[in-house]
Design a protein around this motif. Sequence first.
Motif, PDB file in Angstrom:
ATOM      1  N   TYR A   1       0.855  -1.195   0.000  1.00 40.36           N
ATOM      2  CA  TYR A   1       0.000   0.000   0.000  1.00 40.36           C
ATOM      3  C   TYR A   1       0.888   1.241   0.000  1.00 40.36           C
ATOM      4  O   TYR A   1       0.935   2.016   0.957  1.00 40.36           O
ATOM      5  N   ALA A   2       1.582   1.437  -1.112  1.00 41.47           N
ATOM      6  CA  ALA A   2       2.584   2.500  -1.185  1.00 41.47           C
ATOM      7  C   ALA A   2       1.964   3.888  -1.124  1.00 41.47           C
ATOM      8  O   ALA A   2       2.496   4.783  -0.459  1.00 41.47           O
ATOM      9  N   GLU A   3       0.847   4.092  -1.830  1.00 37.84           N
ATOM     10  CA  GLU A   3       0.216   5.410  -1.836  1.00 37.84           C
ATOM     11  C   GLU A   3      -0.205   5.818  -0.426  1.00 37.84           C
ATOM     12  O   GLU A   3      -0.003   6.963  -0.004  1.00 37.84           O
ATOM     13  N   GLU A   4      -0.777   4.846   0.328  1.00 40.81           N
ATOM     14  CA  GLU A   4      -1.185   5.135   1.708  1.00 40.81           C
ATOM     15  C   GLU A   4       0.028   5.417   2.592  1.00 40.81           C
ATOM     16  O   GLU A   4      -0.007   6.295   3.455  1.00 40.81           O
ATOM     17  N   ALA A   5       1.122   4.671   2.364  1.00 42.54           N
ATOM     18  CA  ALA A   5       2.352   4.890   3.139  1.00 42.54           C
ATOM     19  C   ALA A   5       2.900   6.291   2.889  1.00 42.54           C
ATOM     20  O   ALA A   5       3.341   6.972   3.831  1.00 42.54           O
ATOM     21  N   VAL A   6       2.845   6.730   1.627  1.00 38.22           N
ATOM     22  CA  VAL A   6       3.304   8.078   1.270  1.00 38.22           C
ATOM     23  C   VAL A   6       2.422   9.133   1.933  1.00 38.22           C
ATOM     24  O   VAL A   6       2.911  10.148   2.441  1.00 38.22           O
ATOM     25  N   GLU A   7       1.109   8.893   1.972  1.00 42.73           N
ATOM     26  CA  GLU A   7       0.181   9.826   2.632  1.00 42.73           C
ATOM     27  C   GLU A   7       0.504   9.970   4.117  1.00 42.73           C
ATOM     28  O   GLU A   7       0.497  11.074   4.667  1.00 42.73           O
ATOM     29  N   VAL A   8       0.786   8.847   4.769  1.00 44.56           N
ATOM     30  CA  VAL A   8       1.136   8.874   6.195  1.00 44.56           C
ATOM     31  C   VAL A   8       2.429   9.653   6.398  1.00 44.56           C
ATOM     32  O   VAL A   8       2.561  10.426   7.360  1.00 44.56           O
TER      33      VAL A   8
ATOM     34  N   LEU B   1      -2.007 -10.794   0.568  1.00 46.39           N
ATOM     35  CA  LEU B   1      -3.378 -11.012   1.034  1.00 46.39           C
ATOM     36  C   LEU B   1      -4.193 -11.568  -0.135  1.00 46.39           C
ATOM     37  O   LEU B   1      -4.451 -10.859  -1.118  1.00 46.39           O
ATOM     38  N   PHE B   2      -4.579 -12.831  -0.024  1.00 49.15           N
ATOM     39  CA  PHE B   2      -5.321 -13.508  -1.098  1.00 49.15           C
ATOM     40  C   PHE B   2      -6.808 -13.490  -0.792  1.00 49.15           C
ATOM     41  O   PHE B   2      -7.236 -13.870   0.304  1.00 49.15           O
ATOM     42  N   ASN B   3      -7.595 -13.049  -1.773  1.00 53.76           N
ATOM     43  CA  ASN B   3      -9.049 -12.989  -1.598  1.00 53.76           C
ATOM     44  C   ASN B   3      -9.733 -13.062  -2.964  1.00 53.76           C
ATOM     45  O   ASN B   3      -9.381 -12.310  -3.885  1.00 53.76           O
ATOM     46  N   ASP B   4     -10.661 -13.997  -3.101  1.00 52.60           N
ATOM     47  CA  ASP B   4     -11.472 -14.137  -4.310  1.00 52.60           C
ATOM     48  C   ASP B   4     -10.616 -14.224  -5.585  1.00 52.60           C
ATOM     49  O   ASP B   4     -10.915 -13.606  -6.606  1.00 52.60           O
ATOM     50  N   GLY B   5      -9.530 -14.996  -5.494  1.00 50.82           N
ATOM     51  CA  GLY B   5      -8.730 -15.277  -6.681  1.00 50.82           C
ATOM     52  C   GLY B   5      -7.681 -14.243  -7.044  1.00 50.82           C
ATOM     53  O   GLY B   5      -7.053 -14.356  -8.103  1.00 50.82           O
ATOM     54  N   SER B   6      -7.492 -13.230  -6.199  1.00 51.20           N
ATOM     55  CA  SER B   6      -6.461 -12.235  -6.501  1.00 51.20           C
ATOM     56  C   SER B   6      -5.601 -11.973  -5.267  1.00 51.20           C
ATOM     57  O   SER B   6      -5.962 -12.365  -4.156  1.00 51.20           O
ATOM     58  N   CYS B   7      -4.468 -11.315  -5.490  1.00 50.78           N
ATOM     59  CA  CYS B   7      -3.541 -11.019  -4.389  1.00 50.78           C
ATOM     60  C   CYS B   7      -3.303  -9.518  -4.294  1.00 50.78           C
ATOM     61  O   CYS B   7      -3.284  -8.821  -5.321  1.00 50.78           O
ATOM     62  N   SER B   8      -3.103  -9.055  -3.075  1.00 45.31           N
ATOM     63  CA  SER B   8      -2.889  -7.620  -2.850  1.00 45.31           C
ATOM     64  C   SER B   8      -1.631  -7.105  -3.542  1.00 45.31           C
ATOM     65  O   SER B   8      -1.505  -5.917  -3.822  1.00 45.31           O
ATOM     66  N   CYS B   9      -0.672  -8.003  -3.832  1.00 43.55           N
ATOM     67  CA  CYS B   9       0.577  -7.569  -4.480  1.00 43.55           C
ATOM     68  C   CYS B   9       0.388  -7.308  -5.969  1.00 43.55           C
ATOM     69  O   CYS B   9       1.300  -6.785  -6.622  1.00 43.55           O
ATOM     70  N   LYS B  10      -0.785  -7.680  -6.510  1.00 43.68           N
ATOM     71  CA  LYS B  10      -1.095  -7.519  -7.935  1.00 43.68           C
ATOM     72  C   LYS B  10      -0.036  -8.202  -8.808  1.00 43.68           C
ATOM     73  O   LYS B  10       0.346  -7.711  -9.877  1.00 43.68           O
ATOM     74  N   ASP B  11       0.463  -9.327  -8.277  1.00 46.33           N
ATOM     75  CA  ASP B  11       1.479 -10.141  -8.950  1.00 46.33           C
ATOM     76  C   ASP B  11       2.786  -9.376  -9.190  1.00 46.33           C
ATOM     77  O   ASP B  11       3.558  -9.697 -10.097  1.00 46.33           O
ATOM     78  N   TYR B  12       3.053  -8.375  -8.330  1.00 49.38           N
ATOM     79  CA  TYR B  12       4.313  -7.616  -8.388  1.00 49.38           C
ATOM     80  C   TYR B  12       4.990  -7.767  -7.035  1.00 49.38           C
ATOM     81  O   TYR B  12       4.663  -7.089  -6.082  1.00 49.38           O
ATOM     82  N   TRP B  13       5.924  -8.755  -6.960  1.00 47.91           N
ATOM     83  CA  TRP B  13       6.562  -8.959  -5.654  1.00 47.91           C
ATOM     84  C   TRP B  13       7.951  -9.456  -5.759  1.00 47.91           C
ATOM     85  O   TRP B  13       8.703  -9.830  -6.314  1.00 47.91           O
TER      86      TRP B  13
END
Length: 642
Positions: free
Chosen positions: A350-357, A630-642
């Motif tokens: 969650y880079a955008e949120e980290a930058v906001e913080v 975080l895997f949910n409903d067939g997708s991952c929070s990393c958007k396959d970029y890890w």
Amino acid sequence: MNNTSRHCLSLLTNCKTLKTLKQIHASLVKTGHHSDPFFAGKLILHCAVTISDALHYACRFFLHFPKPDVFMYNTLIRGFSESGFPQNSVFTFIDMRRKSMVPPDSFSFAFVLKAAANYGSFIAGIQLHCQALVHGFDTHLFVGTTLISMYGECGSVYFAKKVFEQMLEPNVVAWNAIVTACFRCGDTKGARKLFDMMTFKNSTSSNVMLAGYAKSGEMELARKVFWEMKVKDDVSWSTMIVGFAHNGCFDEAFGYFRELRRLGLRPNEVSLTGVLSGCAQAGAFEFGKIFHGFIEKSGFNWITSVNNALVDMYARCGNVGMARLVFQSMPHKSVVSWTSMIEGLAMYGYAEEAVEVFHEMEGCGIRPDWITFVSLLYACSHAGLIKQGCSYFSRMKDVYDIEPTIEHYGCMVDLYGRAGYLQKAYDFVCQMPISPNVIIWRTLLGACSIHGNVELGEKVKERLSELEPNDSGDNVLLSNIYAVAGKWKDVATLRRSMTDQKIKKSPGWSMIEVDRTMYSFVAGEKSNKTTAEAYEKLKEIILTLRIEGGYVPEVASVLHDVEEEEKEDSVFKHSEKLAVAFGISRLCKGRVIRIVKNLRICRDCHTVMKLISKVYGLKIAVRDRSRFHLFNDGSCSCKDYW
């Protein structure tokens, strides 16, 4: 001392912020006291030691003072020794010897030796020891004790013992220092032998033994020492609670905690943060949640360090939402609080949120430190924010005057490498003003593995072989690069070389918490009751995924000269698959499955987790070596970029 002097001294004593200190400094200039060595020394002491973010101000004031005395030099050396840049203590000491006519005293050596210990420089420690001999402080009890600690921190129990043996009348502090040095160097038997030889022991002596055994994982020996103690103080109880927690024995940790409460003793900040830290490391979410309830009921939630530990625990246990709630409800936030939240968001991509913080932190007037920028650059790296990452790397030096460390350079290499700019990453490493270590080269080798760059991978592996020739992980990464490229002869040659040199691959393991008990699975381990249950459930899951999810195993990096069924069997034995199967078998429906893994999750396991989350309707949180998925409903929070 006149009334004006007393007033200035009183103001300095009660000063708590840099802003107030600048106002007091202005008053000292007006009254002419700023040139008085006594007040100048007090001002430097307050800047360098008392106020956390004022060391830079102490340096500027020190440089403009015409003839600094030994107290001023010692204060600056001490300030640097306790900072993130302890090597500057040594530079200040050198400057003192070259420019000043003032000879060093025992405090000079004690502070500068502590600095050498803090950044683990054995060479600097040896040279400082020689200087202590030259100035006649070799028999000084205070300096000798610090020398013992320094050698212990630098991993030389031999020299630590030599210094101790030459002490004429070592006191209990010196005895405790040599016992600690033995533990630091992994000599637990030597530590016990010295402990038994002590003619006088205090509670600190026993606590040193407890801490040493706990850090060595020898909790049964620690338990024995603990119950032999006639007087158990806060440190004793905290050490046992934290020791069990950090060694994954949460039932014992909580048992000691309950016993502490039963005796009417109040837990301290160390025991609370220690248990939460243990939960964070092991991913013990349920245990941590119960502990959070206790903290709320007992009124400890006003302590900033405890809240920081809660933020870190929830983030590392796969619930960044709870981490954010704790963070937002904190009555007071330190730089550690903000950094923990940025790091927590970064772990999930969650880079955008980290930058906001980060920007919110700046808006609140909190000055980021070097660790904050490590977390921020880490966030950019794991989301592919190259321009932003480069911008923050520049701002760190230009705006905040923070000199980049090896960790920051590592983040930049990772930033370029993950995004596929491998040549740019390599050029960046070659142009670094400090020598790249194994972590920097290993980061680049990992990027070569992700993007399948054989030529650069070989070049990087050569550099790594010069630094750490027998590391199994590096050989495995290069082997995978060859395998994906179809260079099976090179794979076989490399594997044969590993066998000849007796280099063994580090086994992958995964942990899962079920009913507040931690279960560990190791890739390919021999079957026991728990693993048998996991294997049985995994067979059923794989069959379901093949039929309902169209699952086809990814076996590109498995050895070419084995049958297809053997390749599939190899990837099926990965520890995270066993852990998730065990979780599905044991946990009730609707519960989030949380897994902690020591290595980077492979592509096949990543695919399996996505399919399980869709086919079985489950939420799965996997914390691997570098981030959360975080895997949910067939997708991952990393958007396959890890």
